[in-house]
Structures are given as structure tokens and as C-alpha cells.
Design a protein around this motif. Structure first.
Motif, PDB file in Angstrom:
ATOM      1  N   THR A   7      15.823   1.889 -14.338  1.00 39.96           N
ATOM      2  CA  THR A   7      15.670   1.191 -13.635  1.00 39.96           C
ATOM      3  C   THR A   7      16.830  -0.157 -14.040  1.00 39.96           C
ATOM      4  OG1 THR A   7      13.518   0.724 -12.982  1.00 39.96           O
ATOM      5  CG2 THR A   7      14.722  -1.602 -13.079  1.00 39.96           C
ATOM      6  N   THR A   8      17.885  -0.429 -13.533  1.00 41.36           N
ATOM      7  CA  THR A   8      19.112  -1.100 -13.160  1.00 41.36           C
ATOM      8  C   THR A   8      19.017  -2.355 -12.948  1.00 41.36           C
ATOM      9  OG1 THR A   8      20.369  -0.651 -11.253  1.00 41.36           O
ATOM     10  CG2 THR A   8      21.138   1.302 -12.886  1.00 41.36           C
ATOM     11  N   ARG A   9      19.998  -3.602 -13.830  1.00 44.51           N
ATOM     12  CA  ARG A   9      20.078  -4.764 -13.282  1.00 44.51           C
ATOM     13  C   ARG A   9      20.566  -4.721 -12.133  1.00 44.51           C
ATOM     14  NH1 ARG A   9      23.059  -9.586 -16.483  1.00 44.51           N
ATOM     15  NH2 ARG A   9      21.537  -8.992 -18.178  1.00 44.51           N
ATOM     16  N   GLY A  10      21.447  -3.434 -11.449  1.00 44.81           N
ATOM     17  CA  GLY A  10      22.037  -3.683 -10.195  1.00 44.81           C
ATOM     18  C   GLY A  10      20.296  -3.753  -9.037  1.00 44.81           C
ATOM     19  N   ALA A  11      19.914  -3.043  -9.562  1.00 48.25           N
ATOM     20  CA  ALA A  11      19.093  -2.411  -8.651  1.00 48.25           C
ATOM     21  C   ALA A  11      17.708  -3.577  -8.936  1.00 48.25           C
ATOM     22  CB  ALA A  11      18.474  -0.959  -9.412  1.00 48.25           C
ATOM     23  N   ILE A  12      17.484  -4.220  -9.884  1.00 48.83           N
ATOM     24  CA  ILE A  12      16.717  -5.455  -9.862  1.00 48.83           C
ATOM     25  C   ILE A  12      17.126  -6.203  -9.074  1.00 48.83           C
ATOM     26  CG2 ILE A  12      15.749  -6.476 -11.043  1.00 48.83           C
ATOM     27  CD1 ILE A  12      15.555  -4.388 -13.199  1.00 48.83           C
ATOM     28  N   VAL A  13      18.691  -7.210  -9.393  1.00 48.41           N
ATOM     29  CA  VAL A  13      19.407  -7.652  -8.433  1.00 48.41           C
ATOM     30  C   VAL A  13      18.983  -8.213  -6.882  1.00 48.41           C
ATOM     31  CG1 VAL A  13      21.279  -9.335  -8.139  1.00 48.41           C
ATOM     32  CG2 VAL A  13      20.544  -8.780 -10.284  1.00 48.41           C
ATOM     33  N   ALA A  14      19.512  -6.567  -6.872  1.00 49.31           N
ATOM     34  CA  ALA A  14      19.208  -6.162  -4.890  1.00 49.31           C
ATOM     35  C   ALA A  14      17.862  -6.243  -4.507  1.00 49.31           C
ATOM     36  CB  ALA A  14      19.907  -4.235  -5.196  1.00 49.31           C
ATOM     37  N   ALA A  15      17.081  -5.627  -4.845  1.00 47.52           N
ATOM     38  CA  ALA A  15      15.952  -6.054  -4.452  1.00 47.52           C
ATOM     39  C   ALA A  15      15.222  -7.472  -4.831  1.00 47.52           C
ATOM     40  CB  ALA A  15      14.890  -5.258  -5.764  1.00 47.52           C
ATOM     41  N   LYS A  46      13.235  -6.081 -19.585  1.00 53.11           N
ATOM     42  CA  LYS A  46      14.585  -5.436 -20.878  1.00 53.11           C
ATOM     43  C   LYS A  46      15.899  -5.709 -20.073  1.00 53.11           C
ATOM     44  CE  LYS A  46      11.605  -2.058 -22.606  1.00 53.11           C
ATOM     45  NZ  LYS A  46      11.170  -0.535 -22.510  1.00 53.11           N
ATOM     46  N   ARG A  47      15.770  -5.809 -19.010  1.00 54.56           N
ATOM     47  CA  ARG A  47      17.181  -5.694 -18.099  1.00 54.56           C
ATOM     48  C   ARG A  47      17.508  -7.635 -17.301  1.00 54.56           C
ATOM     49  NH1 ARG A  47      18.012  -1.595 -19.677  1.00 54.56           N
ATOM     50  NH2 ARG A  47      17.343  -0.136 -18.414  1.00 54.56           N
ATOM     51  N   VAL A  48      16.305  -8.232 -17.663  1.00 52.70           N
ATOM     52  CA  VAL A  48      16.506 -10.104 -16.426  1.00 52.70           C
ATOM     53  C   VAL A  48      15.939 -11.277 -18.311  1.00 52.70           C
ATOM     54  CG1 VAL A  48      17.280  -8.834 -15.217  1.00 52.70           C
ATOM     55  CG2 VAL A  48      14.933  -9.680 -15.647  1.00 52.70           C
ATOM     56  N   GLN A  49      16.260 -11.626 -18.413  1.00 51.68           N
ATOM     57  CA  GLN A  49      15.710 -12.784 -19.027  1.00 51.68           C
ATOM     58  C   GLN A  49      15.028 -14.312 -18.236  1.00 51.68           C
ATOM     59  OE1 GLN A  49      19.259 -15.114 -21.429  1.00 51.68           O
ATOM     60  NE2 GLN A  49      19.033 -13.472 -22.760  1.00 51.68           N
ATOM     61  N   GLY A  50      13.813 -13.197 -18.501  1.00 55.80           N
ATOM     62  CA  GLY A  50      12.471 -13.945 -17.384  1.00 55.80           C
ATOM     63  C   GLY A  50      13.182 -14.171 -15.980  1.00 55.80           C
ATOM     64  N   ASP A  52      13.619 -17.101 -14.575  1.00 48.62           N
ATOM     65  CA  ASP A  52      15.156 -18.050 -13.964  1.00 48.62           C
ATOM     66  C   ASP A  52      16.017 -17.395 -14.012  1.00 48.62           C
ATOM     67  OD1 ASP A  52      13.275 -20.120 -13.740  1.00 48.62           O
ATOM     68  OD2 ASP A  52      13.661 -21.216 -15.836  1.00 48.62           O
ATOM     69  N   GLY A  53      16.369 -15.407 -15.525  1.00 48.28           N
ATOM     70  CA  GLY A  53      17.517 -15.399 -15.419  1.00 48.28           C
ATOM     71  C   GLY A  53      18.287 -14.809 -14.628  1.00 48.28           C
ATOM     72  N   LEU A  54      16.436 -13.940 -13.910  1.00 47.25           N
ATOM     73  CA  LEU A  54      16.445 -13.315 -12.544  1.00 47.25           C
ATOM     74  C   LEU A  54      16.992 -14.312 -11.214  1.00 47.25           C
ATOM     75  CD1 LEU A  54      16.534 -10.336 -11.037  1.00 47.25           C
ATOM     76  CD2 LEU A  54      13.301 -11.129 -10.229  1.00 47.25           C
ATOM     77  N   ILE A  55      16.334 -15.556 -11.003  1.00 48.25           N
ATOM     78  CA  ILE A  55      17.556 -16.341  -9.745  1.00 48.25           C
ATOM     79  C   ILE A  55      18.965 -16.542 -10.539  1.00 48.25           C
ATOM     80  CG2 ILE A  55      16.924 -18.494  -9.000  1.00 48.25           C
ATOM     81  CD1 ILE A  55      14.733 -16.410  -8.032  1.00 48.25           C
ATOM     82  N   ARG A  56      18.887 -16.679 -11.331  1.00 49.02           N
ATOM     83  CA  ARG A  56      20.350 -17.135 -11.406  1.00 49.02           C
ATOM     84  C   ARG A  56      21.564 -15.560 -11.370  1.00 49.02           C
ATOM     85  NH1 ARG A  56      19.853 -17.170 -16.465  1.00 49.02           N
ATOM     86  NH2 ARG A  56      21.024 -15.661 -17.770  1.00 49.02           N
ATOM     87  N   LEU A  57      20.844 -14.627 -11.891  1.00 49.52           N
ATOM     88  CA  LEU A  57      21.387 -13.265 -11.270  1.00 49.52           C
ATOM     89  C   LEU A  57      21.797 -12.963  -9.704  1.00 49.52           C
ATOM     90  CD1 LEU A  57      20.193 -10.883 -13.421  1.00 49.52           C
ATOM     91  CD2 LEU A  57      22.573 -11.456 -13.632  1.00 49.52           C
ATOM     92  N   GLY A 113      17.986 -23.216 -15.733  1.00 48.60           N
ATOM     93  CA  GLY A 113      17.881 -21.658 -16.597  1.00 48.60           C
ATOM     94  C   GLY A 113      18.358 -20.733 -15.576  1.00 48.60           C
ATOM     95  N   ALA A 114      17.946 -21.250 -13.960  1.00 50.78           N
ATOM     96  CA  ALA A 114      18.024 -20.644 -12.967  1.00 50.78           C
ATOM     97  C   ALA A 114      19.429 -20.226 -12.288  1.00 50.78           C
ATOM     98  CB  ALA A 114      16.843 -20.885 -12.094  1.00 50.78           C
ATOM     99  N   ARG A 115      20.695 -21.698 -13.300  1.00 46.77           N
ATOM    100  CA  ARG A 115      21.952 -22.174 -12.742  1.00 46.77           C
ATOM    101  C   ARG A 115      22.805 -21.532 -12.779  1.00 46.77           C
ATOM    102  NH1 ARG A 115      21.599 -28.438 -12.913  1.00 46.77           N
ATOM    103  NH2 ARG A 115      19.039 -28.880 -11.949  1.00 46.77           N
ATOM    104  N   PRO A 116      24.152 -20.969 -12.368  1.00 44.60           N
ATOM    105  CA  PRO A 116      24.816 -19.846 -11.904  1.00 44.60           C
ATOM    106  C   PRO A 116      25.500 -20.919 -13.251  1.00 44.60           C
ATOM    107  CG  PRO A 116      24.709 -20.191  -9.822  1.00 44.60           C
ATOM    108  CD  PRO A 116      23.911 -20.807 -10.112  1.00 44.60           C
ATOM    109  N   SER A 117      26.864 -19.632 -14.111  1.00 42.00           N
ATOM    110  CA  SER A 117      27.384 -19.928 -14.359  1.00 42.00           C
ATOM    111  C   SER A 117      28.873 -21.770 -13.854  1.00 42.00           C
ATOM    112  CB  SER A 117      28.296 -19.212 -15.295  1.00 42.00           C
ATOM    113  OG  SER A 117      29.151 -18.708 -15.365  1.00 42.00           O
ATOM    114  N   VAL A 118      28.840 -22.758 -14.699  1.00 34.33           N
ATOM    115  CA  VAL A 118      30.207 -22.983 -13.989  1.00 34.33           C
ATOM    116  C   VAL A 118      31.228 -21.943 -13.650  1.00 34.33           C
ATOM    117  CG1 VAL A 118      31.478 -24.803 -14.166  1.00 34.33           C
ATOM    118  CG2 VAL A 118      29.889 -25.200 -15.233  1.00 34.33           C
ATOM    119  N   GLU A 119      31.814 -21.478 -14.414  1.00 32.25           N
ATOM    120  CA  GLU A 119      33.026 -20.389 -14.049  1.00 32.25           C
ATOM    121  C   GLU A 119      32.845 -19.888 -12.609  1.00 32.25           C
ATOM    122  OE1 GLU A 119      33.115 -21.275 -18.348  1.00 32.25           O
ATOM    123  OE2 GLU A 119      30.910 -20.553 -16.942  1.00 32.25           O
TER     124      GLU A 119
END
Length: 187
Positions: A7-15, A46-50, A52-57, A113-119
Motif C-alpha cells: 500500500t503506497t502513500r499515493g494509493a492512500i491519498v487517492a482513496a 506506516k505511511r501517514v501521520q494520523g 491530520d497528516g492524511l487530511i494534510r496530504l 496539524g492538517a493544514r498544508p505547508s506555507v510553501e
């Protein structure tokens, strides 16, 4: 179930992105995403930080989608900043109508914790800021971009919520407000 390594981070974010579009932000849970990608929920950590991390991605993926829509508009109208700002606002409106949940994710209140980075946010804002800079100069570009974005966000939030109950043509009202706003910003 597949091994977590498959399971990739990309697949997790796409789901998660698919769940957001179909059922809204509240439905984006670790369990729902795990079910969608075919692993147990603890494996996602193992791929996302909870969550909030998932929502940020997911928000960063949505920003990339919006940028892919805005950048060509800005480039096509590079020599006419007034028309560029208007076209960018129209494209934002189309995006909001195409995917209200994604629009809400970007313009709603997200946990810290779910907000995207300033960049990431700066890259996303660059088409509007650049057009504003060409209209009002670099010293006032951010203020002008914020003004246009805030007006559009307020209008679209009300429109999507069905808050315009007094009749009339909402499309015409959007265009009227947009033209007056850009005229005022550019004055």
C-alpha cells in the motif's frame, strides 16, 4: 488483505480523496481509507501521520488539482491582469461547483496539524498573486490577492450552502460583484 508494504502513500491519498469527493470530510477516516485500500487501519500509520497528516496530504493533492486548473488560465491572460483575476475567480467557482467538499477542505477551518505547508499554499496562491502584482504592483499584490480570494470564497461558500434565497440570478450577481471588485482593486 494486501501486506502494508504494498500500500503506497499515493494509493492512500487517492482513496481518501475519493472518499472526500463522494461523502465529505467527516467520512475521511483512517478506517474508511484502510477499507478502501484493503489493509487494516493501523497499517496506514506506516505511511501517514494520523488523520491530520492524511487530511494534510489530501489538501495538498487538492491544491495541486486546483493549481492545474488555475495556472493555464493565468498564463493565457498574463498580459491582461484584470481579465486574469476575473478568469481565475471564475475557475475557482467552477472548481467549487465540481467538487464542493474539496473546496470546503481548502477554504474551511482545518486543524493545525492538517493544514498544508506555507510553501504549498504559496505555490497555490501564485497565479492570483502574480496577476494581482501586475495589476497593483508587488507591494500591494498580496493584499489584492487576498481581497479577491476572500470575496470569492465568501460568495461561493454562501452559494454552495444555498444561502441566496431572495431570488435573482446568482450567476449575474457573481459577475456583477466580480467586476466591481476588480475595478476597485485596480483603481
Amino acid at each position: 488483505m494486501p501486506a502494508p508494504e504494498r500500500t503506497t502513500r499515493g494509493a492512500i491519498v487517492a482513496a481518501a480523496r475519493d472518499i472526500l469527493a463522494a461523502r465529505g470530510l467527516d467520512a475521511v477516516t483512517m478506517q474508511a481509507v484502510a477499507d478502501r485500500v484493503g489493509v487494516r487501519a493501523p497499517s496506514l500509520y506506516k505511511r501517514v501521520q494520523g488523520r491530520d497528516g492524511l487530511i494534510r496530504l489530501v489538501a495538498e493533492a487538492v491544491i495541486a488539482e486546483l493549481d492545474a486548473r488555475l495556472a493555464p488560465v493565468a498564463e493565457r491572460l498574463r498580459d491582461d491582469p484584470r481579465r486574469a483575476l476575473a478568469a481565475l475567480a471564475r475557475e475557482l467557482r467552477a472548481f467549487a461547483h465540481d467538487d464542493p467538499a474539496a473546496f470546503g477542505l481548502l477554504f474551511g477551518a482545518a486543524p493545525l496539524g492538517a493544514r498544508p505547508s506555507v510553501e504549498v499554499l504559496a505555490r497555490a496562491a501564485s497565479p492570483v498573486v502574480d496577476a494581482a502584482a501586475r495589476l497593483v504592483g508587488p507591494e500591494q499584490a498580496l493584499d489584492a490577492a487576498r481581497t479577491v480570494t476572500a470575496w470569492a470564497n465568501g460568495f461561493l461558500t454562501m452559494e454552495l450552502a444555498g444561502a441566496f434565497q431572495l431570488g435573482g440570478d446568482v450567476d449575474r450577481a457573481f459577475e456583477w460583484g466580480l467586476s466591481r471588485l476588480i475595478e476597485a482593486v485596480g483603481a
